[in-house]
Write a protein that holds these residues in place. Structure first.
Motif, PDB file in Angstrom:
ATOM      1  N   VAL A 199     -17.833  -4.045  19.386  1.00 15.65           N
ATOM      2  CA  VAL A 199     -17.147  -4.398  20.631  1.00 15.65           C
ATOM      3  C   VAL A 199     -15.662  -4.495  20.340  1.00 15.65           C
ATOM      4  CG1 VAL A 199     -16.631  -6.374  22.126  1.00 15.65           C
ATOM      5  CG2 VAL A 199     -18.982  -5.567  21.929  1.00 15.65           C
ATOM      6  N   ILE A 200     -14.850  -4.011  21.268  1.00 13.52           N
ATOM      7  CA  ILE A 200     -13.407  -4.242  21.223  1.00 13.52           C
ATOM      8  C   ILE A 200     -12.986  -4.779  22.584  1.00 13.52           C
ATOM      9  CG2 ILE A 200     -12.826  -1.864  21.887  1.00 13.52           C
ATOM     10  CD1 ILE A 200     -10.389  -2.134  19.948  1.00 13.52           C
ATOM     11  N   TYR A 201     -12.058  -5.714  22.576  1.00 12.76           N
ATOM     12  CA  TYR A 201     -11.625  -6.379  23.799  1.00 12.76           C
ATOM     13  C   TYR A 201     -10.374  -5.703  24.361  1.00 12.76           C
ATOM     14  CZ  TYR A 201     -14.824 -10.137  22.447  1.00 12.76           C
ATOM     15  OH  TYR A 201     -15.938 -10.857  22.121  1.00 12.76           O
ATOM     16  N   THR A 202     -10.293  -5.625  25.679  1.00 21.34           N
ATOM     17  CA  THR A 202      -9.138  -4.988  26.311  1.00 21.34           C
ATOM     18  C   THR A 202      -7.838  -5.719  25.997  1.00 21.34           C
ATOM     19  OG1 THR A 202      -9.555  -6.253  28.347  1.00 21.34           O
ATOM     20  CG2 THR A 202     -10.472  -4.022  28.224  1.00 21.34           C
ATOM     21  N   GLY A 203      -7.919  -7.040  25.791  1.00 21.39           N
ATOM     22  CA  GLY A 203      -6.714  -7.796  25.463  1.00 21.39           C
ATOM     23  C   GLY A 203      -6.030  -7.274  24.224  1.00 21.39           C
ATOM     24  N   LEU A 204      -6.814  -6.885  23.237  1.00 21.53           N
ATOM     25  CA  LEU A 204      -6.263  -6.364  21.985  1.00 21.53           C
ATOM     26  C   LEU A 204      -5.556  -5.038  22.230  1.00 21.53           C
ATOM     27  CD1 LEU A 204      -6.133  -6.890  18.900  1.00 21.53           C
ATOM     28  CD2 LEU A 204      -8.222  -5.546  18.691  1.00 21.53           C
ATOM     29  N   ILE A 205      -6.197  -4.171  22.988  1.00 23.39           N
ATOM     30  CA  ILE A 205      -5.642  -2.842  23.247  1.00 23.39           C
ATOM     31  C   ILE A 205      -4.403  -2.925  24.132  1.00 23.39           C
ATOM     32  CG2 ILE A 205      -6.091  -0.591  24.282  1.00 23.39           C
ATOM     33  CD1 ILE A 205      -9.082  -1.060  23.650  1.00 23.39           C
ATOM     34  N   GLU A 206      -4.495  -3.702  25.196  1.00 24.36           N
ATOM     35  CA  GLU A 206      -3.441  -3.717  26.210  1.00 24.36           C
ATOM     36  C   GLU A 206      -2.256  -4.599  25.837  1.00 24.36           C
ATOM     37  OE1 GLU A 206      -5.549  -4.874  29.706  1.00 24.36           O
ATOM     38  OE2 GLU A 206      -6.680  -2.989  29.828  1.00 24.36           O
ATOM     39  N   GLN A 207      -2.532  -5.801  25.340  1.00 23.04           N
ATOM     40  CA  GLN A 207      -1.430  -6.708  25.039  1.00 23.04           C
ATOM     41  C   GLN A 207      -0.600  -6.232  23.852  1.00 23.04           C
ATOM     42  OE1 GLN A 207      -2.337 -10.971  25.065  1.00 23.04           O
ATOM     43  NE2 GLN A 207      -4.218 -10.528  26.212  1.00 23.04           N
ATOM     44  N   LEU A 208      -1.252  -5.596  22.878  1.00 26.15           N
ATOM     45  CA  LEU A 208      -0.528  -5.089  21.713  1.00 26.15           C
ATOM     46  C   LEU A 208      -0.135  -3.620  21.873  1.00 26.15           C
ATOM     47  CD1 LEU A 208      -2.415  -6.726  18.689  1.00 26.15           C
ATOM     48  CD2 LEU A 208      -0.518  -7.601  20.065  1.00 26.15           C
ATOM     49  N   LYS A 209      -0.530  -3.034  23.024  1.00 29.56           N
ATOM     50  CA  LYS A 209      -0.196  -1.629  23.296  1.00 29.56           C
ATOM     51  C   LYS A 209      -0.547  -0.727  22.104  1.00 29.56           C
ATOM     52  CE  LYS A 209       3.485  -2.652  26.642  1.00 29.56           C
ATOM     53  NZ  LYS A 209       3.106  -4.056  26.808  1.00 29.56           N
ATOM     54  N   LEU A 210      -1.808  -0.770  21.749  1.00 31.62           N
ATOM     55  CA  LEU A 210      -2.254  -0.073  20.546  1.00 31.62           C
ATOM     56  C   LEU A 210      -2.268   1.444  20.725  1.00 31.62           C
ATOM     57  CD1 LEU A 210      -5.258  -2.234  19.267  1.00 31.62           C
ATOM     58  CD2 LEU A 210      -2.817  -2.456  18.760  1.00 31.62           C
ATOM     59  N   THR A 211      -1.798   2.130  19.710  1.00 37.72           N
ATOM     60  CA  THR A 211      -1.937   3.585  19.629  1.00 37.72           C
ATOM     61  C   THR A 211      -3.349   3.910  19.147  1.00 37.72           C
ATOM     62  OG1 THR A 211      -1.258   3.681  17.316  1.00 37.72           O
ATOM     63  CG2 THR A 211       0.494   3.763  18.983  1.00 37.72           C
ATOM     64  N   ASP A 212      -3.728   5.178  19.218  1.00 39.72           N
ATOM     65  CA  ASP A 212      -5.041   5.576  18.688  1.00 39.72           C
ATOM     66  C   ASP A 212      -5.144   5.256  17.204  1.00 39.72           C
ATOM     67  OD1 ASP A 212      -5.642   6.498  21.199  1.00 39.72           O
ATOM     68  OD2 ASP A 212      -5.960   8.582  20.605  1.00 39.72           O
ATOM     69  N   ASP A 213      -4.065   5.473  16.454  1.00 38.22           N
ATOM     70  CA  ASP A 213      -4.074   5.171  15.024  1.00 38.22           C
ATOM     71  C   ASP A 213      -4.300   3.682  14.786  1.00 38.22           C
ATOM     72  OD1 ASP A 213      -3.597   7.805  14.107  1.00 38.22           O
ATOM     73  OD2 ASP A 213      -1.461   7.590  14.520  1.00 38.22           O
ATOM     74  N   GLU A 214      -3.700   2.837  15.622  1.00 33.92           N
ATOM     75  CA  GLU A 214      -3.864   1.394  15.459  1.00 33.92           C
ATOM     76  C   GLU A 214      -5.263   0.943  15.874  1.00 33.92           C
ATOM     77  OE1 GLU A 214       0.815   0.088  15.995  1.00 33.92           O
ATOM     78  OE2 GLU A 214      -0.487   0.229  17.749  1.00 33.92           O
ATOM     79  N   ILE A 215      -5.819   1.565  16.910  1.00 34.72           N
ATOM     80  CA  ILE A 215      -7.215   1.267  17.265  1.00 34.72           C
ATOM     81  C   ILE A 215      -8.130   1.661  16.110  1.00 34.72           C
ATOM     82  CG2 ILE A 215      -9.137   1.890  18.783  1.00 34.72           C
ATOM     83  CD1 ILE A 215      -7.132   2.122  21.065  1.00 34.72           C
ATOM     84  N   ALA A 216      -7.854   2.790  15.485  1.00 33.97           N
ATOM     85  CA  ALA A 216      -8.651   3.218  14.335  1.00 33.97           C
ATOM     86  C   ALA A 216      -8.530   2.211  13.197  1.00 33.97           C
ATOM     87  CB  ALA A 216      -8.198   4.599  13.869  1.00 33.97           C
ATOM     88  N   ALA A 217      -7.355   1.608  13.026  1.00 36.39           N
ATOM     89  CA  ALA A 217      -7.179   0.588  11.991  1.00 36.39           C
ATOM     90  C   ALA A 217      -8.053  -0.636  12.280  1.00 36.39           C
ATOM     91  CB  ALA A 217      -5.709   0.181  11.891  1.00 36.39           C
ATOM     92  N   VAL A 218      -8.057  -1.058  13.548  1.00 40.35           N
ATOM     93  CA  VAL A 218      -8.889  -2.200  13.950  1.00 40.35           C
ATOM     94  C   VAL A 218     -10.365  -1.886  13.722  1.00 40.35           C
ATOM     95  CG1 VAL A 218      -9.697  -3.583  15.905  1.00 40.35           C
ATOM     96  CG2 VAL A 218      -7.262  -3.060  15.671  1.00 40.35           C
ATOM     97  N   MET A 219     -10.807  -0.757  14.242  1.00 44.69           N
ATOM     98  CA  MET A 219     -12.230  -0.435  14.202  1.00 44.69           C
ATOM     99  C   MET A 219     -12.691  -0.070  12.793  1.00 44.69           C
ATOM    100  SD  MET A 219     -12.605   1.552  17.846  1.00 44.69           S
ATOM    101  CE  MET A 219     -14.314   1.137  18.088  1.00 44.69           C
ATOM    102  N   GLY A 220     -11.812   0.574  12.017  1.00 49.14           N
ATOM    103  CA  GLY A 220     -12.159   0.857  10.636  1.00 49.14           C
ATOM    104  C   GLY A 220     -12.379  -0.420   9.852  1.00 49.14           C
ATOM    105  N   HIS A 221     -11.536  -1.403  10.109  1.00 44.25           N
ATOM    106  CA  HIS A 221     -11.673  -2.716   9.468  1.00 44.25           C
ATOM    107  C   HIS A 221     -13.007  -3.369   9.836  1.00 44.25           C
ATOM    108  CE1 HIS A 221     -10.295  -6.770   8.129  1.00 44.25           C
ATOM    109  NE2 HIS A 221     -11.027  -7.162   9.161  1.00 44.25           N
ATOM    110  N   GLU A 222     -13.336  -3.349  11.127  1.00 52.93           N
ATOM    111  CA  GLU A 222     -14.581  -3.986  11.565  1.00 52.93           C
ATOM    112  C   GLU A 222     -15.807  -3.231  11.056  1.00 52.93           C
ATOM    113  OE1 GLU A 222     -14.452  -6.879  12.731  1.00 52.93           O
ATOM    114  OE2 GLU A 222     -12.279  -6.862  13.021  1.00 52.93           O
ATOM    115  N   ILE A 223     -15.744  -1.910  11.051  1.00 47.49           N
ATOM    116  CA  ILE A 223     -16.847  -1.114  10.498  1.00 47.49           C
ATOM    117  C   ILE A 223     -17.049  -1.455   9.023  1.00 47.49           C
ATOM    118  CG2 ILE A 223     -17.473   1.242   9.786  1.00 47.49           C
ATOM    119  CD1 ILE A 223     -16.284   2.212  12.462  1.00 47.49           C
TER     120      ILE A 223
END
Length: 272
Positions: free
Chosen positions: A122-146
């Motif tokens: 699961v990823i929360y919209t607050g993380l994506i929207e408030q930090l204005k994440l790029t695809d690379d940064e989303i990959a960093a988040v999800m890679g960490h959680e995986i």
């Protein structure tokens, strides 16, 4: 007779604790070299089954609140990134690409994301929207959680909690202390054992995460920009020695180092 039983019981409990533990190697080291052996007291299957049930409960509750996958474009974006990351997990463990991966987006102001045992994310919209994440940064988040799921950190933490609880019971019997004494020893055990290990888990997930991102075609250096954003939002956070997470400065240095190590693996999607 009671004294004899009282003296024998701690020994029996201690022996049971040792026999219940097994040393496992959950992942290969990959290019980042995360290859620490782990002690487990609960089976992977039990943790995965419990995680799957808990995941469905989370989704059901989100549906009731109309907070599940509300923005189709965001869901598609996140799942595309997750699919590319999951395809690279075989570098660390051969069974992972065949997991029943599932990724959902919850509408929430929380800056959060997680991945349960077996690949339930699961990823929360607050993380994506408030930090204005790029695809690379989303990959960093999800890679960490995986990475947490690949390393079975949840299973390890449950096992350590079981071992600590049993150890406190044994110590309490040996020392003849009551509930208050056992509670105090439990707190000491938590500070001494659980906090450092939790920091270790975060560092392992960071390192594996940057490698997964690089192999999936996402810039691993985005992990550094991600945590710069997190640091800006976390002023006043507790110092490292009182936290279950590494300090931002420590984390940034380690991420920068390991991102550079895996740069030879990085090939931008559609690039040369």
């Amino acid at each position: 007779m009671r004294r004899v039983l009282g003296n024998v019981l701690p020994v029996v409990l201690a022996a049971a604790m040792v026999l219940a533990c097994q040393t496992v190697q959950t992942t290969g080291g990959g290019a980042v070299g995360v290859d620490r052996a782990q002690m487990m007291m609960v089976s992977a299957q039990e943790v995965e089954q419990a995680s799957a049930k808990q995941y469905q409960e989370v989704l059901a509750e989100a549906r009731k609140k109309n907070a599940l996958n509300r923005d189709a474009a965001t869901v598609q974006r996140v799942r595309r990134i997750a699919d590319r990351l999951a395809a690279q997990t075989g570098v660390f463990r051969a069974d992972a690409p065949r997991w029943n991966w599932e990724v959902n987006v919850l509408t929430s102001n929380e800056l959060n994301a997680w991945c349960m045992a077996g690949g339930k994310m699961v990823i929360y919209t607050g993380l994506i929207e408030q930090l204005k994440l790029t695809d690379d940064e989303i990959a960093a988040v999800m890679g960490h959680e995986i990475a947490h799921a690949l390393r079975e950190h949840a299973r390890e933490r449950i096992s350590k909690s079981m071992a600590t609880g049993l150890g406190v019971s044994v110590a309490g019997a040996l020392l003849g202390v009551g509930d208050a004494g056992q509670s105090l020893m439990g707190q000491v055990a938590a500070v001494t054992f659980e906090l450092p290990n939790s920091r270790l888990h975060e560092t392992e997930a960071d390192r594996i995460g940057v490698e997964l991102a690089a192999r999936a075609g996402y810039d691993p250096r985005a992990a550094v920009t991600l945590w710069n954003k997190m640091a800006a939002r976390s002023s006043g956070a507790p110092p490292q020695w009182l936290s279950t997470h590494p300090s931002h400065s420590t984390r940034q240095r380690d991420l920068a180092d390991y991102a550079q190590r895996v740069m030879p693996l990085y090939r931008p999607a559609g690039g040369g």
